[in-house]
Motif scaffolding. Structure first.
Motif, PDB file in Angstrom:
ATOM      1  N   THR A 209      39.161  -6.247 -19.837  1.00 15.38           N
ATOM      2  CA  THR A 209      38.699  -4.871 -19.941  1.00 15.38           C
ATOM      3  C   THR A 209      39.549  -4.123 -20.958  1.00 15.38           C
ATOM      4  O   THR A 209      40.778  -4.166 -20.889  1.00 15.38           O
ATOM      5  CB  THR A 209      38.799  -4.166 -18.580  1.00 15.38           C
ATOM      6  OG1 THR A 209      38.034  -4.902 -17.635  1.00 15.38           O
ATOM      7  CG2 THR A 209      38.284  -2.741 -18.673  1.00 15.38           C
TER       8      THR A 209
ATOM      9  N   GLU B 206      42.032   2.248 -21.879  1.00 15.97           N
ATOM     10  CA  GLU B 206      41.387   3.546 -22.012  1.00 15.97           C
ATOM     11  C   GLU B 206      42.134   4.471 -22.963  1.00 15.97           C
ATOM     12  O   GLU B 206      41.607   5.481 -23.387  1.00 15.97           O
ATOM     13  CB  GLU B 206      41.270   4.221 -20.639  1.00 15.97           C
ATOM     14  CG  GLU B 206      40.327   3.510 -19.690  1.00 15.97           C
ATOM     15  CD  GLU B 206      40.137   4.284 -18.397  1.00 15.97           C
ATOM     16  OE1 GLU B 206      40.795   5.333 -18.250  1.00 15.97           O
ATOM     17  OE2 GLU B 206      39.336   3.859 -17.558  1.00 15.97           O
TER      18      GLU B 206
ATOM     19  N   PHE C 113      34.355  -4.005 -29.744  1.00 17.65           N
ATOM     20  CA  PHE C 113      34.506  -2.561 -29.739  1.00 17.65           C
ATOM     21  C   PHE C 113      35.012  -2.095 -31.106  1.00 17.65           C
ATOM     22  O   PHE C 113      35.622  -2.857 -31.851  1.00 17.65           O
ATOM     23  CB  PHE C 113      35.474  -2.127 -28.642  1.00 17.65           C
ATOM     24  CG  PHE C 113      35.033  -2.556 -27.275  1.00 17.65           C
ATOM     25  CD1 PHE C 113      34.178  -1.761 -26.533  1.00 17.65           C
ATOM     26  CD2 PHE C 113      35.461  -3.764 -26.727  1.00 17.65           C
ATOM     27  CE1 PHE C 113      33.756  -2.154 -25.269  1.00 17.65           C
ATOM     28  CE2 PHE C 113      35.047  -4.166 -25.470  1.00 17.65           C
ATOM     29  CZ  PHE C 113      34.189  -3.363 -24.739  1.00 17.65           C
TER      30      PHE C 113
ATOM     31  N   GLN D  35      31.616   2.049 -28.524  1.00 19.00           N
ATOM     32  CA  GLN D  35      30.587   1.042 -28.684  1.00 19.00           C
ATOM     33  C   GLN D  35      29.557   1.638 -29.636  1.00 19.00           C
ATOM     34  O   GLN D  35      29.166   2.799 -29.496  1.00 19.00           O
ATOM     35  CB  GLN D  35      29.915   0.719 -27.343  1.00 19.00           C
ATOM     36  CG  GLN D  35      30.775  -0.124 -26.404  1.00 19.00           C
ATOM     37  CD  GLN D  35      30.055  -0.397 -25.096  1.00 19.00           C
ATOM     38  OE1 GLN D  35      29.486   0.516 -24.495  1.00 19.00           O
ATOM     39  NE2 GLN D  35      30.077  -1.637 -24.660  1.00 19.00           N
TER      40      GLN D  35
ATOM     41  N   LEU E 187      34.484   5.030 -25.018  1.00 15.27           N
ATOM     42  CA  LEU E 187      34.977   4.484 -23.765  1.00 15.27           C
ATOM     43  C   LEU E 187      36.147   5.327 -23.267  1.00 15.27           C
ATOM     44  O   LEU E 187      36.748   6.086 -24.015  1.00 15.27           O
ATOM     45  CB  LEU E 187      35.413   3.034 -23.970  1.00 15.27           C
ATOM     46  CG  LEU E 187      34.372   2.114 -24.613  1.00 15.27           C
ATOM     47  CD1 LEU E 187      34.947   0.716 -24.815  1.00 15.27           C
ATOM     48  CD2 LEU E 187      33.109   2.045 -23.761  1.00 15.27           C
TER      49      LEU E 187
ATOM     50  N   PRO F 219      33.790   9.740 -21.000  1.00 17.36           N
ATOM     51  CA  PRO F 219      32.978   9.189 -22.098  1.00 17.36           C
ATOM     52  C   PRO F 219      32.348  10.281 -22.948  1.00 17.36           C
ATOM     53  O   PRO F 219      31.875  11.308 -22.430  1.00 17.36           O
ATOM     54  CB  PRO F 219      31.901   8.376 -21.365  1.00 17.36           C
ATOM     55  CG  PRO F 219      32.471   8.099 -20.028  1.00 17.36           C
ATOM     56  CD  PRO F 219      33.317   9.291 -19.680  1.00 17.36           C
TER      57      PRO F 219
END
Length: 227
Positions: free
Chosen positions: A150, A153, A185, A199, A214, A218
């Motif tokens: 993942t 952030e 990404f 994205q 992301l 968002p």
């Protein structure tokens, strides 16, 4: 004497006949016709064509009209090289779509000749032109990243991506890489602030670019081609 009187009577008769013939001719020409009024045409309102100037619009108006077009067909890209080709150029931010609060007239340009670069664009009303920003937080490099897990952030830097890649967490992808991938990404790097992580989703007929940021909050935004 008698001959003179007859000649006078004959002259009077001939003259009267000529007068009657002339009156009859005038009467025939006048019956059933309407006298022409010389000033009638001057009283009518002239038909004026709509000037072309009334049909013109500003560049922003035309770009906003592109924003309002219905969604097109999704474009599937499988490599960094394909995405670079699709992104290259200048894009206008549709302020009425999404939740990214940017000033009206903002644009975004992507270049990929040597290294991927981007710059936000500022619009000048008088010249109807876009100028690239030199602000370090509004211009920089584009970074493609593939993650094994993942993505973070908080954004990444090139050094951070290299460190993650060495640990097997992420891989930096060259802008012209043709390797088929399941997804990756895009980061817009900023020297004075956290990088922007997106994205990229594209449509065609009409062309549109959607940036889905992301992270914890968002940001969704849509762009259309300027050129």
């Amino acid at each position: 004497m008698r001959a003179a009187i007859l000649a006078s009577i004959l002259a009077i008769v001939i003259g009267a006949t000529l007068v009657l013939d002339a009156c009859a001719s005038v009467s025939e020409l006048s019956v059933g016709s309407t006298p022409v009024q010389p000033d009638a045409a001057l009283d009518a309102e002239p038909i004026r064509a709509t000037p072309d100037a009334m049909l013109t619009s500003t560049l922003i108006d035309r770009l906003e009209a592109k924003c309002a077009l219905p969604a097109g067909q999704s474009v599937n890209y499988t490599s960094a090289a394909q995405l670079s080709a699709l992104l290259k150029g200048r894009w206008y931010h549709c302020g009425s779509i999404g939740n990214w609060d940017l000033p009206r007239g903002t644009g975004l340009a992507y270049g990929f000749d040597q290294i991927g670069t981007y710059a936000f664009l500022d619009y000048a009303d008088q010249s109807e032109s876009f100028t690239p920003s030199t602000d370090v937080n509004r211009s920089g490099q584009i970074l493609y990243v593939a993650f094994a897990g993942t993505p973070s952030e908080g954004g990444v830097t090139e050094a951070g991506v290299a460190a993650d890649a060495s640990a097997g967490g992420s891989t930096a992808i060259p802008w012209n890489d043709t390797t088929t991938r399941n997804g990756f990404f895009v980061y817009l790097t900023r020297a004075g602030d956290a990088d922007l992580e997106f994205q990229m989703l594209l449509e065609e007929n009409p062309r549109k670019l959607h940036l889905n940021e992301l992270g914890g909050t968002p940001v969704l935004s849509t762009f259309v081609p300027i050129d």
